[in-house]
Write an enzyme that holds these catalytic residues in place. Sequence first.
Site, mmCIF file in Angstrom:
data_model
loop_
_atom_site.group_PDB
_atom_site.id
_atom_site.type_symbol
_atom_site.label_atom_id
_atom_site.label_comp_id
_atom_site.label_asym_id
_atom_site.label_seq_id
_atom_site.Cartn_x
_atom_site.Cartn_y
_atom_site.Cartn_z
ATOM 1 N N SER B 81 0.801 -1.238 0.000
ATOM 2 C CA SER B 81 0.000 0.000 0.000
ATOM 3 C C SER B 81 0.825 1.274 0.000
ATOM 4 O O SER B 81 0.290 2.354 -0.242
ATOM 5 C CB SER B 81 -0.929 0.048 1.218
ATOM 6 O OG SER B 81 -2.015 -0.820 1.025
ATOM 7 N N LYS B 84 0.572 3.392 -2.933
ATOM 8 C CA LYS B 84 -0.512 4.364 -3.126
ATOM 9 C C LYS B 84 0.004 5.793 -3.058
ATOM 10 O O LYS B 84 -0.575 6.706 -3.650
ATOM 11 C CB LYS B 84 -1.603 4.157 -2.060
ATOM 12 C CG LYS B 84 -2.316 2.814 -2.176
ATOM 13 C CD LYS B 84 -3.217 2.560 -0.963
ATOM 14 C CE LYS B 84 -3.892 1.197 -1.071
ATOM 15 N NZ LYS B 84 -4.616 0.842 0.186
ATOM 16 N N TYR B 206 -2.851 -2.521 -10.626
ATOM 17 C CA TYR B 206 -2.880 -2.370 -9.166
ATOM 18 C C TYR B 206 -2.012 -3.447 -8.508
ATOM 19 O O TYR B 206 -1.220 -3.160 -7.603
ATOM 20 C CB TYR B 206 -4.322 -2.442 -8.666
ATOM 21 C CG TYR B 206 -4.450 -2.127 -7.207
ATOM 22 C CD1 TYR B 206 -4.236 -0.832 -6.748
ATOM 23 C CD2 TYR B 206 -4.765 -3.117 -6.287
ATOM 24 C CE1 TYR B 206 -4.338 -0.530 -5.401
ATOM 25 C CE2 TYR B 206 -4.880 -2.826 -4.940
ATOM 26 C CZ TYR B 206 -4.663 -1.533 -4.500
ATOM 27 O OH TYR B 206 -4.761 -1.243 -3.171
ATOM 28 N N TYR B 258 -4.467 2.842 7.986
ATOM 29 C CA TYR B 258 -5.628 1.965 8.090
ATOM 30 C C TYR B 258 -6.541 2.414 9.239
ATOM 31 O O TYR B 258 -6.860 3.597 9.352
ATOM 32 C CB TYR B 258 -5.196 0.497 8.247
ATOM 33 C CG TYR B 258 -4.325 0.002 7.130
ATOM 34 C CD1 TYR B 258 -4.656 0.254 5.801
ATOM 35 C CD2 TYR B 258 -3.169 -0.702 7.381
ATOM 36 C CE1 TYR B 258 -3.860 -0.201 4.759
ATOM 37 C CE2 TYR B 258 -2.359 -1.161 6.346
ATOM 38 C CZ TYR B 258 -2.715 -0.895 5.041
ATOM 39 O OH TYR B 258 -1.920 -1.339 4.026
ATOM 40 N N VAL B 276 1.086 -3.731 3.935
ATOM 41 C CA VAL B 276 1.044 -5.036 4.600
ATOM 42 C C VAL B 276 2.303 -5.867 4.366
ATOM 43 O O VAL B 276 2.441 -6.948 4.931
ATOM 44 C CB VAL B 276 -0.191 -5.879 4.176
ATOM 45 C CG1 VAL B 276 -1.473 -5.261 4.665
ATOM 46 C CG2 VAL B 276 -0.214 -6.096 2.684
#
Lengths: 322, 322, 322, 322
Positions: B81, B84, B206, B258, B276
């Site tokens: 992540s 991102k 992705y 998160y 993660v």
Amino acid sequence: MPAVWDAAARASSGKVRPMSYQDLLDEIAREVRPYFGKGAVAGYIPALRRVPVTKFGMSLCTVTGAVYSVGDAEEPFSIQSISKLFTLMLAMSMVGDEIWTRVGKEPSGTPFNSLVQLEHEAGVPRNPFINAGALVVLDCVMTHAKDVKSTIRDYARVLSQNFSIDANPRVLRSERKSGFRNAALAYLLKSHGTIAGNVPRLLDAYCHQCALEMSCLDLSRALLALANRGLSPVMGEAVLTAGQAKRVNSLMLTCGMYDSVGSFAYRVGLPAKSGVGGGIVAVMPGEFTITVWSPELDRSGNSLVGVQALQLFTQMTGISVF
Amino acid sequence: MPAVWDAAARASSGKVRPMSYQDLLDEIAREVRPYFGKGAVAGYIPALRRVPVTKFGMSLCTVTGAVYSVGDAEEPFSIQSISKLFTLMLAMSMVGDEIWTRVGKEPSGTPFNSLVQLEHEAGVPRNPFINAGALVVLDCVMTHAKDVKSTIRDYARVLSQNFSIDANPRVLRSERKSGFRNAALAYLLKSHGTIAGNVPRLLDAYCHQCALEMSCLDLSRALLALANRGLSPVMGEAVLTAGQAKRVNSLMLTCGMYDSVGSFAYRVGLPAKSGVGGGIVAVMPGEFTITVWSPELDRSGNSLVGVQALQLFTQMTGISVF
Amino acid sequence: MPAVWDAAARASSGKVRPMSYQDLLDEIAREVRPYFGKGAVAGYIPALRRVPVTKFGMSLCTVTGAVYSVGDAEEPFSIQSISKLFTLMLAMSMVGDEIWTRVGKEPSGTPFNSLVQLEHEAGVPRNPFINAGALVVLDCVMTHAKDVKSTIRDYARVLSQNFSIDANPRVLRSERKSGFRNAALAYLLKSHGTIAGNVPRLLDAYCHQCALEMSCLDLSRALLALANRGLSPVMGEAVLTAGQAKRVNSLMLTCGMYDSVGSFAYRVGLPAKSGVGGGIVAVMPGEFTITVWSPELDRSGNSLVGVQALQLFTQMTGISVF
Amino acid sequence: MPAVWDAAARASSGKVRPMSYQDLLDEIAREVRPYFGKGAVAGYIPALRRVPVTKFGMSLCTVTGAVYSVGDAEEPFSIQSISKLFTLMLAMSMVGDEIWTRVGKEPSGTPFNSLVQLEHEAGVPRNPFINAGALVVLDCVMTHAKDVKSTIRDYARVLSQNFSIDANPRVLRSERKSGFRNAALAYLLKSHGTIAGNVPRLLDAYCHQCALEMSCLDLSRALLALANRGLSPVMGEAVLTAGQAKRVNSLMLTCGMYDSVGSFAYRVGLPAKSGVGGGIVAVMPGEFTITVWSPELDRSGNSLVGVQALQLFTQMTGISVF
């Protein structure tokens, strides 16, 4: 002349003008004028509608003792949800980390008084700044104080060293009449066992804390400990530990501005708490507190002119936590 | 010896030891040892389970060019992540503020890949760091790039000046197989018209961005522009405007961890983004970036030892945005 | 002349006219005329918009073998969600009660294709008539059939004894293009492990069953077993047990009419299933099946004129399960 | 000997025994014995826990005047939510269809006292049988009655022709103490403007209606009008129109059994309303009412033995609306 931001400002942009905090506040008071009339005064508390919409005040207090003000900075207004800061600080000083077993520390992602979240999370409010969380924090104070209403009022008085602070009786009556949604929240929390005390007494105390009236100057003085690792320069003693002050600041940044937390973090970039009375208090850790008041609200329930004024402040100075 | 925090540290507590950043990282690497074995490696991507759980690395890069590292700081790991951030920065530089018409800027208050929110908010994801938001941002990049996968990979390469960065083929296969939930999100967004491109192509891109491998040092270098008002000291040029860098930092603080945003803001108090794969990159605006890697995760999906290491860092230095 | 309702009708009101079913259908066809033009043809499947909105047909088949029809009762139309009945009956006959371990039997209370419910109930759809439930039922059939598409088509053919029934290729293409929401549902179910098969294949079969074309007469004949304790008078054999037929009827009454279950139960009072092609099939247990078709839909997605026609039918006859 | 079901029963299965209603009730009373001890008495109202769990009664009244009873059929028990039927019928006779502007007619799909739904649907409860809906209906009666508590009690008395019916004082006190969740619902409705009256008075009346005590025989007699197109054979006059009776029956079938509507529709197949006191009243339109009482509840809050007894009844007779 405090001009701490000069170096940073100059480094980043030639357009940023070095000026004193006083010049800055004066300039902001001029620049926000076109924004009056673009928001709406909180409708659900009738007594708040009586406040002239052109009111505007701003007050900055530094940890080193300097004070700068502009406009109606010394006129008391209804602090409403800003009172949640006082109750939280009081509860933290009374029971320490125990408070976090009853209320969460995470942003809510939904409108400030949502019942949905409570239903899905077994009665534990997401944070102390949504109404449900504020009721739980107040319940905690109520358990430990003989007279919860005067305890909170006196805490605000001592922190600001202004002993004339009190609740506005007309606003108080107005709140009591329209508080059905808070009653729903309180009974739902009670049904989950999250609230220990008597619900009507709790709601009465909640109305009372919201109806407290303080000026921009009062608020900037009262919350200076948050900018100073828990030590109040006004009182000359610690009101919170450094860790607790950091906790409150981080909660303000992630949860303090209703449904505009992310937008405010970007536009202003300071930990802050707003109230539907039109007040916003913000903290620059290590430096100062700054309070602005203007009654008209934007769609998220934050002072429209107030957010604009704080945005101008951080743009002009380059000061923010980011 | 950079010891910028000394004054503040001394002022607040006698216990804080003045030491160099290098001594500090070495000390932290020792102190986190008891925390190994208390978390769990991400289970849903089989290939990630092959990484030894005792891996630990940390790397700090200052805006003035100094670099400090400890442990496995130069070993590439799956950034997941954290990618991102790159896609967001790339989209912001490609289309500017237009991106905010398609994705929100507010904390989500619900687990990171919730569909409920999308359903209630007509397909506009709350922020770019929940999976739905990241897919929308990626779709935006895909519209403007010839080959979206290599465009993002090359952006990471240029920012970090490490041209060997690439996606791990085994992780890539693993992601593709288990990405049913992301497929559900993407098709839901497509049904709302929020996604313009072809869904299978989007999901493939992705998986690719998540499977990129970078080291702590790569990440600290690549994101240094966020600590430096948009200017990359590594590349010697602006990758974002000062306003955009502030925007990204504020988004990281309010949405980057998160469901532990509030808890992390208090324990660490720096804008940060985790993945993660066990990586966390954090930014101290005006000062430095710091990246930590350790594969075991806590219940919120953040590196357990990584959060602990960053908490020790801010405790020992007194440095944080609060 | 079947006039079974006469006694009840006379007992309750002098205004109810004893007349044959044929007279009744003719009368209804006249009385519904003013309702044309008040609804809207389903917009999301372009091919359905080509059907003339003045189409109207009705067909009633009794368990004793009588057949009454009016208007376009023998013209095939797109059965859409009515196909969920066939898939359910097929799955029940294939795996019996095992199907209820994967899909619920309760009304959903939310729009028919909600993802929220799935998220909160761990991927188990509330009932077989919401899209998520229909996908799970279809997946069950797909597991047990060599060629799921022809298996379902052939089941409809045999039940109605009309071997020309098939999917409309233009509607099929139209469905495939716009099925993003169903794709989202299917992948979400897959992520929860509720779906065993390949998702694109499942979605293809789902489009196929929805694109089947049958006439009012076909449907009334095909579902007559539901009015006859599971025994098909058309085929002369049991297609379901009596208990299974009761189950399907009770599911239709509590879940068959999208978000208008309660309103339809009152206005009509018969177990029924509707489709966005404008068809509604209803069952009077022990007596007959009745199918109506008219393309314009009300806000809930049910045929506006169709509901009106069935309401007239039950008002004029006094027949309903209540 | 009423044996109306014989033909149907014989047609469908050789195993169904033709027997009188009295033999049937006696047989059921024997067959349900193994089910005692498998449920749990409602815990949240302490006074209900004092009722012996082996109590079991059943009473069937036909529209033609016959009465059949077994066990504790004449012992009064706490009717709890069954009282919602009386309030609804009273409100319908007072204001007609106007009631449907304030409460919906659709199944809720969520647990019976959910606040989530209210929040999402602007304070309009989904149906009159969830607690929120019952409060709105009661508010409507309160607006039109001088003394709401005695008005509802007297309505139950007249319908059943038993003038000794009253609320149990101990249950009443017990309800008042534990009604926090209903208080939350009522204040939420008040905040939406859906409730006109005084909330504490409304909650008091709600506790009172729930604490009414009636026997199986009382209930079967009182609700016979629902099986007889609105005409009470007991009173010899119409208490509802035929359309209103149909409406109430359809609401019971789609919303009357908490979260087990679909399951009960299949297992029993009669419109019914249950209460946490262990009572269930069911209606076979055109034929009879049947009431069963047994205090232990299943997970959905319906009488465990009661549902079993009604299921046996419909299995043995083949009677149901499906």
